[in-house]
Design a protein around this motif. Structure first.
Motif, short mmCIF file in Angstrom:
data_model
loop_
_atom_site.label_atom_id
_atom_site.label_comp_id
_atom_site.label_asym_id
_atom_site.label_seq_id
_atom_site.Cartn_x
_atom_site.Cartn_y
_atom_site.Cartn_z
N ASN A 62 0.16 10.03 -9.88
CA ASN A 62 0.52 8.85 -8.93
C ASN A 62 -0.15 7.79 -9.53
N ILE A 63 0.58 6.94 -10.44
CA ILE A 63 -0.18 5.71 -10.99
C ILE A 63 0.73 4.52 -11.24
N PRO A 64 0.43 3.38 -11.52
CA PRO A 64 1.21 2.32 -11.84
C PRO A 64 1.10 1.68 -13.04
N HIS A 111 1.20 -2.30 -6.35
CA HIS A 111 -0.08 -1.63 -6.50
C HIS A 111 -1.18 -2.68 -6.62
N ARG A 112 -0.76 -4.03 -7.46
CA ARG A 112 -1.69 -5.04 -7.38
C ARG A 112 -1.96 -5.76 -6.40
N PHE A 157 5.34 5.81 -11.25
CA PHE A 157 6.01 4.50 -11.42
C PHE A 157 7.24 4.64 -12.50
N TRP A 176 0.74 -1.23 -0.08
CA TRP A 176 -0.11 -0.04 0.12
C TRP A 176 0.88 1.44 0.04
N PRO A 197 4.15 -1.54 -10.13
CA PRO A 197 2.88 -2.13 -10.60
C PRO A 197 2.52 -3.44 -9.75
N ARG A 237 2.71 1.37 -3.42
CA ARG A 237 1.61 0.93 -4.71
C ARG A 237 1.89 1.91 -6.07
N ASP A 238 2.27 3.25 -5.76
CA ASP A 238 2.16 4.19 -7.08
C ASP A 238 3.52 4.07 -7.51
N MET A 264 -4.24 -3.03 -3.95
CA MET A 264 -5.70 -2.98 -4.53
C MET A 264 -6.66 -4.20 -4.39
N TYR A 287 -10.06 -5.05 -10.93
CA TYR A 287 -8.52 -4.50 -11.00
C TYR A 287 -8.38 -4.03 -12.57
#
Length: 242
Positions: free
Chosen positions: A132-134, A75-76, A157, A65, A72, A68-69, A79, A98
């Motif tokens: 903020n993203i994977p 993040h999986r 990421f 957590w 990948p 996560r960003d 989430m 997901y």
């Protein structure tokens, strides 16, 4: 100081992940009943705007957590734990939801997204997206012909930094060849996106409402900051998103 560059957040600012009823057709709650509207809304919020820990994590999930960003795989793990902890009954069903999150073509642009990008380009104002993203969100822009209006995509990421850390904003400003003091950051989180102010950027807050409820939020923010002219300007008509 005159704004000479604009940075945008992605989720809740330019695009929004909005659920389709079919995503929940085979998913029931822990009581065996179909998901109610408010439950779907809360689940989507947890998937796309997770700003706080909302379920109990074990040690591995908590580490995932927190990172996560940046990764990948992390993040999986995080989430899927959120989805299962939020009442999605099976791992298979959680994986299905997901997968929607990771598909940039499932994201809906806000109605004025294209207009805002085009009008900034017409004025020679370079645009960057800071998220903020994977996963890679570039296809969401390319599919609509908007990639030509975005000079830099700075994804956490890929650069190893997350908002509100100054580094991620510095990377974006540098890629645009801009000065922080003349750069506007537009986003839906004062905590994360507002971190750009530590670098000297200006900040404009937008509300991450459903896309149908926020038709001109981006244009309004740009006008309020003095970047665009008023709504009577002939090239500021908002058309449907492509």
């Amino acid at each position: 100081m005159t704004i000479s560059a604009v940075l945008f957040d992605f989720s809740g600012t330019l695009f929004r992940l909005e659920e389709d009823q079919s995503w929940f057709d085979e998913i029931t709650g822990t009581d065996g009943k179909a998901w109610q509207v408010h439950e779907k809304v809360e689940l989507m919020r947890r998937m796309t705007a997770p700003v706080e820990q909302v379920v109990e994590f074990d040690a591995e999930q908590r580490y995932a957590w927190e990172n996560r960003d940046l990764d990948p795989r992390m993040h999986r793990i995080a989430m899927l734990a959120v989805l299962r902890g939020s009442g999605v009954p099976t791992t298979e069903q959680a994986e299905g939801l997901y997968g929607r999150l990771l598909d940039p073509m499932q994201w809906t642009p806000y109605p004025d997204c294209g207009a805002a990008l085009k009008q900034l380009a017409a004025r020679g104002i370079p645009v960057g997206v800071v998220s903020n993203i994977p996963f890679d969100i570039r296809p969401a822009f390319a599919a609509r012909g908007w990639d030509e209006f975005v000079a830099a995509q700075v994804l956490s990421f890929e650069v190893g930094a997350i908002k509100p850390e100054p580094k991620i904003f510095r990377v974006a400003v540098d890629r645009l060849g801009a000065d922080a003091a003349s750069t506007l950051m537009v986003g839906d989180s004062a905590e994360a996106d507002g971190g750009a102010t530590a670098l000297g950027c200006r900040f404009a807050l937008v509300d991450p409402l459903p896309t149908g409820q926020r038709p001109t939020g981006l244009l309004d923010a740009l006008r309020a900051a003095g970047v665009l002219a008023g709504p009577d300007h002939p090239d500021e008509a908002v058309g449907p998103a492509r």
